[in-house]
Design a protein around this motif. Structure first.
Motif, PDB file in Angstrom:
ATOM      1  N   ASP A 260     -34.124  81.541 -56.430  1.00  0.00           N
ATOM      2  CA  ASP A 260     -34.140  81.423 -57.886  1.00  0.00           C
ATOM      3  C   ASP A 260     -35.189  80.371 -58.256  1.00  0.00           C
ATOM      4  O   ASP A 260     -35.289  79.327 -57.595  1.00  0.00           O
TER       5      ASP A 260
ATOM      6  N   SER B  98     -30.559  86.893 -54.905  1.00  0.00           N
ATOM      7  CA  SER B  98     -31.849  86.689 -55.550  1.00  0.00           C
ATOM      8  C   SER B  98     -31.816  86.982 -57.046  1.00  0.00           C
ATOM      9  O   SER B  98     -31.211  87.973 -57.490  1.00  0.00           O
ATOM     10  N   ASP B  99     -32.509  86.120 -57.799  1.00  0.00           N
ATOM     11  CA  ASP B  99     -32.724  86.362 -59.217  1.00  0.00           C
ATOM     12  C   ASP B  99     -33.699  87.535 -59.369  1.00  0.00           C
ATOM     13  O   ASP B  99     -34.497  87.823 -58.468  1.00  0.00           O
TER      14      ASP B  99
ATOM     15  N   LYS C 173     -25.704  86.725 -65.115  1.00  0.00           N
ATOM     16  CA  LYS C 173     -25.490  85.326 -65.476  1.00  0.00           C
ATOM     17  C   LYS C 173     -24.853  85.260 -66.868  1.00  0.00           C
ATOM     18  O   LYS C 173     -25.101  86.135 -67.701  1.00  0.00           O
TER      19      LYS C 173
ATOM     20  N   ILE D  12     -29.132  88.981 -59.073  1.00  0.00           N
ATOM     21  CA  ILE D  12     -28.529  88.298 -60.225  1.00  0.00           C
ATOM     22  C   ILE D  12     -29.577  88.236 -61.332  1.00  0.00           C
ATOM     23  O   ILE D  12     -30.786  88.190 -61.074  1.00  0.00           O
ATOM     24  N   SER D  13     -29.109  88.264 -62.575  1.00  0.00           N
ATOM     25  CA  SER D  13     -30.051  88.213 -63.690  1.00  0.00           C
ATOM     26  C   SER D  13     -29.386  87.660 -64.933  1.00  0.00           C
ATOM     27  O   SER D  13     -28.208  87.933 -65.203  1.00  0.00           O
TER      28      SER D  13
END
Length: 481
Positions: free
Chosen positions: A23, A71-72, A122, A99-100
């Motif tokens: 991130d 990972s973002d 998120k 993830i976002s």
């Protein structure tokens, strides 16, 4: 008390699961690192995708690997989806959870389509993150175990042979594996139809999915819909619990319908509908379920003739026969007999944990003179039996003859390389293909009747034909008593 030791030295703590957090926000990296360390993960961090790839390469050089990459999606330079694609292209890559903070359905769908194990939005919820990571780890472990199992069992499904005839089949299999279309395998019993079906699966894009073989001839007609499509609890007498059918079990993989020619007509209609709609409904159920499968069917029967006789649906035949592939009998590939024999003896040795037997020259020469009506399967059974008689490390002619002398239905000596009719005519002298086909077919059925002492029922069973179909053939060629 002294520390416990093992053959590898002093006992060590079990390896903790490892997560690489990627991130560009240092606060999020720190927060995730603290949470995951508390949950007993080992945590590595990277500020972007390039940094992550470098860390993975560095750790791999030291013999360490990450179990999961968290990972973002939105990062400068290479984004999370590009990182995912790069990781998926590497053998033995870790599972990836995306993830976002700007999540939308399209992004989530694209991430899962590209191979992400999960997609989290998120702000992250601690329990949800931990559950997702542990699930991804289980998925990764199963994938590695399945790959190891396929490697261990791989030689069982090898397409063994060096003849030009067999190489042509192997070339077709490799091309067809990449084409997600129905394949109809035809050929005599024992020619390796299931081996080819499994290679179509293992060499294709569905190799990580299930391979579900179904012997249509072995299922009672009254149970076939329940076996294929499943049933709900209480839907019929004896249905004590819900059951998933073969179509559902094969979702995401390959369904192998062996002996499809023996499927009852009533079930054929339901199978056709399932193949056309990609949906199945369990017996006693009301809600259809989508299934994504590739179908490979196999038969030793003449399905075109079965359609003509009204025993097989024409529409199902055309649905299955999108890509036909005929497997040659062993008598059409005699140069492969010794190669196959060597392969079978090697496998037998591994199974029994001993050195492999070798064929002496006389045994090899004998095998080349034998006709194998049961084809490759019969050759394997003959060698398994002969190995019992073997003394030392060589399989001799006497060992093989010992089995031939004590077992009816085993390989019989080939009398000629040509087929001569009762009138002394050689089919190869026929002026047209139609006359050649008729002469050859008549000679074939005459010989099979002799081998079965004139018993039509037994002849039909040994040929895998319906008795009514055989009677029509005998009547056509004047072979009835």
């Amino acid at each position: 008390m002294p520390p416990q030791t093992s053959a590898e030295g002093p006992s060590a703590e079990p390896r903790r699961p490892t997560v690489l957090v990627v991130d560009d926000d240092p606060d999020i990296r720190l927060a995730l690192e603290m949470i995951l360390k508390y949950e007993d993960f080992e945590v590595w961090t990277a500020k972007d995708a390039r940094d992550a790839l470098g860390r993975l390469d560095e750790e791999q050089a030291s013999g360490r690997r990450a179990d999961v990459v968290l990972s973002d999606v939105k990062m400068p330079g290479m984004d999370g989806l590009e990182l995912l694609a790069e990781l998926r292209s590497r053998p033995g890559a870790p599972q990836v959870v995306m993830i976002s903070g700007h999540a939308d359905i399209a992004t989530a769908v694209e991430a899962v389509r590209k191979g992400a194990a999960d997609f989290l939005e998120k702000p992250l919820e601690q329990n949800r993150v931990v559950v997702s990571l542990r699930s991804a780890m289980r998925q990764g472990r199963l994938t590695r175990e399945n790959a190891g199992l396929r490697r261990a069992l791989g030689d069982q499904w090898d397409l063994v042979g060096e003849s030009a005839t067999w190489r042509a089949v192997v070339d077709q299999v490799k091309r067809l594996a990449a084409v997600d279309a129905p394949v109809l395998l035809t050929g005599e019993n024992g020619t390796g139809k299931e081996v080819v079906a499994r290679n179509l699966h293992l060499l294709g894009p569905r190799s990580d999915g299930p391979f579900v073989p179904v012997n249509c001839a072995a299922i009672p007609s009254e149970l076939i819909e329940s076996e294929l499509f499943g049933h709900e609890k209480g839907s019929f007498t004896g249905a004590h619990e819900r059951r998933v059918g073969h179509f559902e079990a094969a979702d995401g993989g390959t369904l192998f319908l062996d002996e499809i020619g023996d499927m009852p007509l009533a079930a054929q209609a339901t199978v056709l509908r399932a193949l056309e709609t990609h949906e199945v409904t369990r017996v006693g159920g009301s809600s259809p379920k989508r299934v994504n499968i590739r179908v490979v069917a196999a038969t030793n029967a003449d399905l075109a003739q079965a359609v003509e006789d009204g025993r097989f649906r024409m529409d199902l035949f055309y649905r299955l026969n999108v890509v036909p592939l005929r497997l040659p009998p062993l008598r059409e590939r005699p140069d492969d007999v010794a190669v196959l024999a060597h392969s079978f003896l090697e496998r037998q040795a591994r199974r029994l944990g001993r050195a492999a037997l070798t064929l002496d020259e006389d045994a090899r020469a004998l095998l080349r003179t034998l006709d194998f009506p049961g084809n490759v399967r019969q050759l394997k059974n003959l060698l398994d039996g002969a190995s019992v008689f073997a003394e030392g490390d060589r399989l001799t002619r006497a060992d093989i003859e010992g089995v031939l002398a004590n077992g009816p239905g085993l390989a019989a000596p080939r009398t000629s390389t040509t087929t001569v009719t009762a009138d002394g005519e050689d089919p190869f002298d026929a002026p047209t293909f139609e006359e050649f086909k008729n002469l050859s077919e008549a000679a074939f059925f005459r010989r099979k009747l002799v081998e079965n002492e004139g018993n039509v029922k037994r002849t039909a069973e040994n040929l895998g034909m319906q008795r009514s179909h055989l009677y029509k053939k005998l009547d056509r060629y004047g072979l009835k008593d």
